[in-house]
Design an enzyme around this catalytic site. Structure first.
Site, short mmCIF file in Angstrom:
data_model
loop_
_atom_site.label_atom_id
_atom_site.label_comp_id
_atom_site.label_asym_id
_atom_site.label_seq_id
_atom_site.Cartn_x
_atom_site.Cartn_y
_atom_site.Cartn_z
N LYS A 105 -6.82 7.00 10.13
CA LYS A 105 -8.24 6.70 10.36
C LYS A 105 -8.60 7.10 11.79
O LYS A 105 -7.90 6.72 12.74
CB LYS A 105 -8.52 5.21 10.11
CG LYS A 105 -9.98 4.91 9.95
CD LYS A 105 -10.26 3.43 9.75
CE LYS A 105 -9.99 2.95 8.35
NZ LYS A 105 -10.55 1.60 8.11
N VAL B 276 -11.57 2.15 3.59
CA VAL B 276 -11.30 3.03 2.45
C VAL B 276 -10.37 2.36 1.45
O VAL B 276 -9.63 1.43 1.80
CB VAL B 276 -10.71 4.38 2.92
CG1 VAL B 276 -11.75 5.20 3.65
CG2 VAL B 276 -9.48 4.18 3.80
N ASP C 63 0.48 3.87 3.40
CA ASP C 63 -0.74 4.50 2.91
C ASP C 63 -1.65 4.89 4.06
O ASP C 63 -2.20 5.98 4.09
CB ASP C 63 -1.47 3.57 1.92
CG ASP C 63 -1.66 2.15 2.44
OD1 ASP C 63 -1.19 1.84 3.56
OD2 ASP C 63 -2.28 1.34 1.72
N ARG D 111 -6.39 -0.02 -5.52
CA ARG D 111 -5.19 0.74 -5.15
C ARG D 111 -4.93 1.88 -6.13
O ARG D 111 -4.37 2.91 -5.77
CB ARG D 111 -3.95 -0.17 -5.15
CG ARG D 111 -3.96 -1.26 -4.10
CD ARG D 111 -2.58 -1.91 -4.05
NE ARG D 111 -2.58 -3.18 -3.37
CZ ARG D 111 -2.48 -3.35 -2.06
NH1 ARG D 111 -2.39 -2.29 -1.27
NH2 ARG D 111 -2.45 -4.56 -1.53
N ASP E 28 -4.19 2.63 10.57
CA ASP E 28 -5.53 2.25 11.05
C ASP E 28 -5.39 1.89 12.53
O ASP E 28 -5.34 2.78 13.38
CB ASP E 28 -6.08 1.11 10.19
CG ASP E 28 -7.56 0.84 10.44
OD1 ASP E 28 -8.04 1.16 11.54
OD2 ASP E 28 -8.26 0.30 9.56
N GLY F 214 0.79 -1.23 0.00
CA GLY F 214 0.00 0.00 0.00
C GLY F 214 0.82 1.27 0.00
O GLY F 214 0.38 2.30 -0.52
N ASP G 148 -6.08 -0.82 -0.73
CA ASP G 148 -6.93 -1.77 -1.46
C ASP G 148 -8.11 -2.20 -0.62
O ASP G 148 -8.12 -2.07 0.61
CB ASP G 148 -6.12 -3.03 -1.83
CG ASP G 148 -5.82 -3.89 -0.61
OD1 ASP G 148 -5.29 -3.34 0.38
OD2 ASP G 148 -6.14 -5.09 -0.62
O1 LIG Z 1 -2.67 0.22 11.11
P1 LIG Z 1 -3.02 -1.20 10.75
O2 LIG Z 1 -4.35 -1.62 11.30
O3 LIG Z 1 -1.93 -2.16 11.06
O4 LIG Z 1 -3.27 -1.21 9.17
C1 LIG Z 1 -2.49 -0.50 8.27
C2 LIG Z 1 -1.78 -1.41 7.31
O5 LIG Z 1 -2.75 -2.25 6.63
C3 LIG Z 1 -2.54 -2.16 5.24
O6 LIG Z 1 -1.65 -3.14 4.81
P2 LIG Z 1 -2.10 -4.62 4.44
O7 LIG Z 1 -1.78 -5.54 5.57
O8 LIG Z 1 -3.50 -4.63 3.92
O9 LIG Z 1 -1.12 -4.95 3.25
P3 LIG Z 1 -0.97 -4.16 1.87
O10 LIG Z 1 0.02 -3.07 2.11
O11 LIG Z 1 -0.48 -5.20 0.94
O12 LIG Z 1 -2.33 -3.61 1.50
C4 LIG Z 1 -1.94 -0.79 5.04
O13 LIG Z 1 -1.19 -0.73 3.83
C5 LIG Z 1 -1.07 -0.61 6.25
O14 LIG Z 1 0.23 -1.12 6.05
O1 HPA Z 2 -9.44 1.12 5.59
C1 HPA Z 2 -8.46 0.50 5.08
N1 HPA Z 2 -8.32 0.42 3.73
C2 HPA Z 2 -7.31 -0.25 3.13
N2 HPA Z 2 -6.34 -0.86 3.81
C3 HPA Z 2 -6.42 -0.82 5.15
N3 HPA Z 2 -5.58 -1.34 6.07
C4 HPA Z 2 -6.07 -1.03 7.26
N4 HPA Z 2 -7.21 -0.31 7.15
C5 HPA Z 2 -7.45 -0.16 5.83
#
Ligand SMILES: O=P(O)(O)OC[C@H]1O[C@H](OP(=O)(O)OP(=O)(O)O)[C@H](O)[C@@H]1O
Ligand code: HPA
Length: 197
Positions: A135, A158, A104, A170, A107, A49, A164
């Site tokens: 968030k 989101v 990105d 994305r 959360d 992300g 994603d």
């Molecule tokens: O604050 P958190 O609750 O830990 O969430 C945030 C993380 O979640 C998503 O990654 P994901 O694990 O979906 O992998 P991605 O980067 O491949 O989308 C995003 O890119 C952050 O790295």
């Molecule tokens: O709201 C979200 N969107 C996409 N990726 C995420 N990873 C944690 N929260 C989110």
């Protein structure tokens, strides 16, 4: 809109457009330049992300720096996070370096907390964090905050600008919240009641 072809993205609501994202990235770049310009920092995008925010932020940073990435994930195409799984660590030595981790979204914060912890243990001189999106909710891991935040979103799932929803979206050039019925159904593992759409 084109996202309507993907069932999970159908009926999504635009939260921040590309203009707002660009303004936010400009401001973040100014703040980062003030703190890290002249320190030859190592900028680490968090895959997957963080790829788009890092790619958009880097050309705005007009001073010497190096770039690498880390790949850690905890959502794995679901709408709620599990334990953090590491796929790749930076190959650039990080001992004694000033790091900027770019992701990105912040959360619940478990991802950034795990990454900060790992890099501090590996001897980084400093570890700063930049997220395009923060968030708003009270479930942050140990109250974690990022050092540089682009935009805030309410407590909804989101996508876009790198983020994603089950692997899709994305590449959207704005930040969208998915339909609340779809998010609710994912939470309760039911089929969404979206017949009228
Ligand atoms: O604050 P958190 O609750 O830990 O969430 C945030 C993380 O979640 C998503 O990654 P994901 O694990 O979906 O992998 P991605 O980067 O491949 O989308 C995003 O890119 C952050 O790295
Ligand atoms: O709201 C979200 N969107 C996409 N990726 C995420 N990873 C944690 N929260 C989110």
């Amino acid at each position: 809109m084109p996202w309507d072809d993907a069932p999970d993205l159908r009926g999504a609501e635009l939260i921040h457009d590309q203009w707002a994202i660009d303004q936010a990235l400009d401001r973040m770049a100014r703040e980062i330049t003030q703190d890290l310009g002249g320190r030859n920092p190592l900028i680490l995008g968090v895959m997957i992300g963080g790829m788009i925010p890092a790619g958009r932020l880097l050309p705005r940073l007009d001073f010497p720096l190096e770039v690498d990435y880390v790949h850690a994930t905890r959502y794995r195409n679901e709408l709620s996070g599990e334990e953090l799984v590491w796929h790749a660590l930076p190959t650039t030595p990080i001992e004694g370096r000033d790091l900027l981790v770019v992701d990105d979204i912040l959360d619940e914060g478990n991802t950034l907390a795990g990454i900060i912890d790992a890099f501090r243990s590996a001897g980084a001189r400093s570890v700063r964090t930049a997220v395009l999106v923060d968030k708003r909710h009270d479930r942050k891991y140990q109250g974690l905050c990022a050092d540089y935040v682009g935009l805030e979103v309410e407590d909804r799932y989101v996508f876009g600008a790198g983020m994603d929803c089950r692997g899709l979206g994305r590449n959207a050039d704005g930040i969208y919240a998915i339909d609340q019925r779809i998010e609710q159904a994912a939470k309760t593992q039911q089929e969404p009641d979206t017949e009228e759409r």
